[in-house]
Design an enzyme around this catalytic site. Sequence first.
Site, PDB file in Angstrom:
ATOM      1  N   CYS A 130       0.806  -1.226   0.000  1.00  0.00           N
ATOM      2  CA  CYS A 130       0.000   0.000   0.000  1.00  0.00           C
ATOM      3  C   CYS A 130       0.835   1.269   0.000  1.00  0.00           C
ATOM      4  O   CYS A 130       0.321   2.361   0.264  1.00  0.00           O
ATOM      5  CB  CYS A 130      -0.935  -0.002   1.212  1.00  0.00           C
ATOM      6  N   LYS A 201      -8.558  -0.500  10.464  1.00  0.00           N
ATOM      7  CA  LYS A 201      -8.501  -1.534   9.430  1.00  0.00           C
ATOM      8  C   LYS A 201      -7.567  -2.640   9.911  1.00  0.00           C
ATOM      9  O   LYS A 201      -6.363  -2.429  10.069  1.00  0.00           O
ATOM     10  CB  LYS A 201      -8.002  -0.944   8.112  1.00  0.00           C
ATOM     11  N   GLU A 239      -5.898   4.821  16.920  1.00  0.00           N
ATOM     12  CA  GLU A 239      -5.927   5.079  15.483  1.00  0.00           C
ATOM     13  C   GLU A 239      -7.020   6.087  15.130  1.00  0.00           C
ATOM     14  O   GLU A 239      -6.795   7.038  14.379  1.00  0.00           O
ATOM     15  CB  GLU A 239      -6.170   3.769  14.724  1.00  0.00           C
ATOM     16  N   LYS A 254     -13.156  -1.883   9.628  1.00  0.00           N
ATOM     17  CA  LYS A 254     -13.075  -2.910   8.586  1.00  0.00           C
ATOM     18  C   LYS A 254     -12.183  -4.033   9.101  1.00  0.00           C
ATOM     19  O   LYS A 254     -11.055  -3.766   9.537  1.00  0.00           O
ATOM     20  CB  LYS A 254     -12.474  -2.302   7.310  1.00  0.00           C
ATOM     21  N   SER A 280     -15.285  -8.799   1.799  1.00  0.00           N
ATOM     22  CA  SER A 280     -15.461  -9.813   0.754  1.00  0.00           C
ATOM     23  C   SER A 280     -15.735 -11.213   1.294  1.00  0.00           C
ATOM     24  O   SER A 280     -16.645 -11.901   0.810  1.00  0.00           O
ATOM     25  CB  SER A 280     -14.236  -9.838  -0.156  1.00  0.00           C
ATOM     26  N   TYR A 319     -21.253  -5.590  -0.549  1.00  0.00           N
ATOM     27  CA  TYR A 319     -21.472  -6.151  -1.873  1.00  0.00           C
ATOM     28  C   TYR A 319     -22.899  -6.664  -2.032  1.00  0.00           C
ATOM     29  O   TYR A 319     -23.332  -6.959  -3.137  1.00  0.00           O
ATOM     30  CB  TYR A 319     -20.465  -7.285  -2.132  1.00  0.00           C
TER      31      TYR A 319
END
Length: 331
Positions: A130, A201, A239, A254, A280, A319
């Site tokens: 990343c 995350k 964070e 997440k 996902s 999704y």
Amino acid sequence: MAFPITRHRRLRRTAAMRSIVRETRLSVDDFIYPLFVTHGENVKTEISSMPGVYQLSIDLLKAEIDAVAASGIQAVLLFGLPATKDAIGTSAFEDDGIVQQATRAIKEWAPNLLVVADTCLCEFTDHGHCGMIHHDPRTGNAEVDNDASLELLVKTAVSQAKAGADIIAPSNMMDGFVGAIREGLDAAGFEMVPIMSYSVKYASAYYGPFREAAQSAPQFGDRKSYQMDPANVREALREAESDVLEGADMLMVKPALAYMDVIRLMKEQYDLPLVAYNVSAEYSMVKAAAANGWIDERAIVLETLTGMKRAGADLIITYHALDAARWLKGE
């Protein structure tokens, strides 16, 4: 008062009774729908581990955008699969990059649909990490260079905003990423473009199918040095606090399903809009079980999304969004 004076079942007797006392209500307005946009023409490739989710070239994207707009969903989240990759993810911040092209097209087709641009380099780097890689002179090990990566992420965010992105969503987990992007957007004249920070995350196994979808698996090592340890919750507060102080407009947790406690904690601690990412593998597990006839997909999805909202999520990236929007209409 106790039984028999108090009878809790009185408020559960009929569907109408249950409806008027319902505490948590799921709405199509809660959903953000992720899309994977790829280069080329006439490309519609189903992701094998995510049935019903596709990599789409821009010429085939309009039909999906029309369906999203017709469903009442207010926002899409864009991930790009570029034609070329290099060590610094150059195609992430080019004016004609795949996300930038898709953003301009969507804003032309559906001006009122919010475009959220994922701001990361992993899909655009040839190593799949990343940020920029450097080699530690002491050990010779390849590591992600935090501060050098910030410069590239700012360039990416500004390029996305120039293309028309309504919301910048940095997902890279570099230290200082929100502050750097806020400063860069403001300097470029985009002070009104909000930042939806991937604040919390985790380095999660639930991302497996996404890496197929986005073609973003790291080519060496893993992302545990910058994404969070799944065992930690106090770290999530640190964070998030950093992102709040640096100017984040929205916070995110997440994944969602295994982190409901973190969603609740974030909701109690901060007053910014809170986003949960129904990731996902959470989607794929439901699809696999439904394909085998083991579960009622509609009931499971709506219950799961309601649970995320009950835990404290104001918005849910999922999704399932198109299906859930249809089911909420009774279709």
